[in-house]
Design a protein around this motif. Sequence first.
Motif, PDB file in Angstrom:
ATOM      1  N   HIS A  56      -6.468  15.646 -12.471  1.00  0.00           N
ATOM      2  CA  HIS A  56      -7.363  14.912 -11.851  1.00  0.00           C
ATOM      3  C   HIS A  56      -8.567  14.588 -12.493  1.00  0.00           C
ATOM      4  N   GLN A  57      -8.829  15.063 -13.545  1.00  0.00           N
ATOM      5  CA  GLN A  57      -9.989  14.719 -14.497  1.00  0.00           C
ATOM      6  C   GLN A  57      -9.529  12.706 -15.114  1.00  0.00           C
ATOM      7  N   SER A  69     -13.105   7.113  -8.602  1.00  0.00           N
ATOM      8  CA  SER A  69     -12.675   8.957  -9.233  1.00  0.00           C
ATOM      9  C   SER A  69     -12.213   8.285 -10.493  1.00  0.00           C
ATOM     10  N   GLN A  70     -13.974   9.341 -11.440  1.00  0.00           N
ATOM     11  CA  GLN A  70     -13.456   9.448 -12.977  1.00  0.00           C
ATOM     12  C   GLN A  70     -13.813  10.047 -13.241  1.00  0.00           C
ATOM     13  N   ALA A  71     -12.884  10.884 -14.203  1.00  0.00           N
ATOM     14  CA  ALA A  71     -13.066  12.868 -14.675  1.00  0.00           C
ATOM     15  C   ALA A  71     -14.084  13.404 -14.033  1.00  0.00           C
ATOM     16  N   GLY A  72     -13.347  13.329 -12.476  1.00  0.00           N
ATOM     17  CA  GLY A  72     -13.502  14.090 -11.289  1.00  0.00           C
ATOM     18  C   GLY A  72     -14.698  13.762 -10.814  1.00  0.00           C
ATOM     19  N   LYS A  73     -15.757  12.646 -10.744  1.00  0.00           N
ATOM     20  CA  LYS A  73     -16.434  12.617 -10.534  1.00  0.00           C
ATOM     21  C   LYS A  73     -16.480  11.378  -9.647  1.00  0.00           C
TER      22      LYS A  73
END
Length: 254
Positions: A56-57, A69-73
Amino acid sequence: MQFVFDLDGTICFKGKPISERLLCALEGLIEAGHEVVFASARPIRDMLPVVDQRFHQLLFIGGNGSLISQAGKRLPGEAFTAEQISKILELITAYQGTYLIDSEWDYAYTGASDHPILNNVDPLKLAKKVPVESLNTIVKILILSSVNMERLFAELAALELVVHQYSRENVLDLSPQNIHKWSALQKAGLQAKQFIAFGNDANDISMFQAALYSVRIGDHAELGPYATASIAVEGDYEGAIIEKIEQLSKAYAL
């Protein structure tokens, strides 16, 4: 090397999460020093349930390029204008259409209660189903039915939109103008001819065109001219996909 994977019909099948054997192949890519990216028509919300949490990250491209979405953000999405939404809803009403309309997280739905699409919509109950008027921004629209789908497609295609027609499911998939998987991959920092793409449908054409090497899963005719290689969805097709991943991992070793 960066490896970009579509989800449905490419590495996850029949609405089920990516199998453990394919997840292990993706882990093998990462262990070999490659980068794994997911790029799907699904919104990010609906990508998470089919991709194991240990991934997911990574970089997620959702909504055919409207969401990142990147690094969960989650990064700000690319949305339709108010004028476009007004015209689209006017056409949907005129042709008695039903829809799934996504904001960056919540959604509006007017389709049948037993429509197969619902199997993939917010299975983890992370979002809210609300009236379309309550959505602050709209990034993706699926038209599920209409009294005249072909005519509706023609009128929508005349607008400044990206419209994909999925004949197998008989749905129309709408995105904002100039928004597609490759545009989002560029925004996330990928460069042309510096990545490998796996996909199965017309919405993968943009990234196939930009890829160094592309693998079509299945036999979608529109995607065929842009594919370097194809894998038939027959027999142990997951095994064939894993074999191709391992072959490309070695061929493009860092």
